[in-house]
Design a protein around this motif. Structure first.
Motif, PDB file in Angstrom:
ATOM      1  N   VAL A 117      -8.815  -7.319  -0.926  1.00 58.59           N
ATOM      2  CA  VAL A 117      -7.901  -7.034   0.181  1.00 58.59           C
ATOM      3  C   VAL A 117      -6.803  -6.070  -0.285  1.00 58.59           C
ATOM      4  O   VAL A 117      -6.384  -5.193   0.473  1.00 58.59           O
ATOM      5  N   ALA A 118      -6.356  -6.216  -1.522  1.00 53.24           N
ATOM      6  CA  ALA A 118      -5.347  -5.291  -2.060  1.00 53.24           C
ATOM      7  C   ALA A 118      -5.903  -3.876  -2.131  1.00 53.24           C
ATOM      8  O   ALA A 118      -5.193  -2.913  -1.819  1.00 53.24           O
ATOM      9  N   VAL A 119      -7.162  -3.739  -2.525  1.00 53.40           N
ATOM     10  CA  VAL A 119      -7.796  -2.412  -2.560  1.00 53.40           C
ATOM     11  C   VAL A 119      -7.759  -1.805  -1.163  1.00 53.40           C
ATOM     12  O   VAL A 119      -7.343  -0.655  -0.978  1.00 53.40           O
ATOM     13  N   ALA A 120      -8.188  -2.586  -0.165  1.00 52.86           N
ATOM     14  CA  ALA A 120      -8.215  -2.086   1.212  1.00 52.86           C
ATOM     15  C   ALA A 120      -6.815  -1.723   1.693  1.00 52.86           C
ATOM     16  O   ALA A 120      -6.622  -0.676   2.327  1.00 52.86           O
ATOM     17  N   HIS A 121      -5.842  -2.567   1.392  1.00 53.53           N
ATOM     18  CA  HIS A 121      -4.465  -2.289   1.818  1.00 53.53           C
ATOM     19  C   HIS A 121      -3.996  -0.933   1.295  1.00 53.53           C
ATOM     20  O   HIS A 121      -3.461  -0.107   2.053  1.00 53.53           O
ATOM     21  N   HIS A 122      -4.194  -0.685   0.015  1.00 54.94           N
ATOM     22  CA  HIS A 122      -3.721   0.576  -0.577  1.00 54.94           C
ATOM     23  C   HIS A 122      -4.519   1.777  -0.077  1.00 54.94           C
ATOM     24  O   HIS A 122      -3.948   2.851   0.119  1.00 54.94           O
TER      25      HIS A 122
END
Length: 176
Positions: free
Chosen positions: A119-124
């Motif tokens: 989810v952090a990858v997608a957020h960034h």
């Protein structure tokens, strides 16, 4: 300065070049940061990033947390959300976009086999895409990266039985 943000901006301006760059990178990374992540995002040595993070802790801008989600790495956070907000807003949009992309790359490397980082990858990736769009830049590659990251995050959240989150991420990943 007349406002809290003015006071915080003044404190940020008083930092040396390396400390300021590390604080900006930390603001882009989010609520939690690690020396390795800062070094990767800034293309700098981990020892330099760690020294600047310690200095920011001494200046009462960051705090070291008692546990870390990244094995072998100390985890730090902002002492106050307002400091993070001020540091983030003082960074030009083009620099923010670049740092979000580098942050996504770091989280991508870390996320192999870890559902919690997808989810952090997608957020960034999404943040970088939106910033590139606002700057009028070509977003072909950033759009593809965001779509792939959203689908990956959807799979990860589905794997941990977070169906509603998975559905939302999938829907966003499939949008044109």
């Amino acid at each position: 300065p007349d406002t809290v943000h003015g006071v915080l901006a003044n404190r940020i301006d008083q930092l040396d070049r390396v400390e300021r760059a590390v604080l900006h990178a930390a603001a882009v990374l989010g609520d939690r940061v690690w020396p390795n992540a800062i070094a990767a995002v800034l293309d700098s040595a981990e020892t330099e990033a760690a020294a600047a993070l310690r200095a920011l802790c001494r200046r009462d801008m960051l705090v070291e947390l008692s546990t870390s989600t990244v094995a072998g790495e100390p985890e730090l956070g902002f002492r106050h959300q307002l400091m993070r907000d001020a540091a983030y807003r003082r960074l030009p949009r083009a620099a923010r976009a670049h740092l979000h992309r580098k942050a996504a790359d770091w989280f991508q490397r870390l996320s192999a086999g870890r559902h919690d980082m997808a989810v952090a990858v997608a957020h960034h990736r999404i943040e970088a895409l939106q910033l590139y769009e606002s700057l009028g830049e070509d977003t072909t590659e950033a759009s593809r990266e965001a779509r792939v990251a959203l689908i990956g995050a959807a799979r990860a959240t589905s794997a941990v039985h977070a169906g509603e989150s998975a559905l939302g991420l999938t829907t966003r990943g499939l949008e044109p």
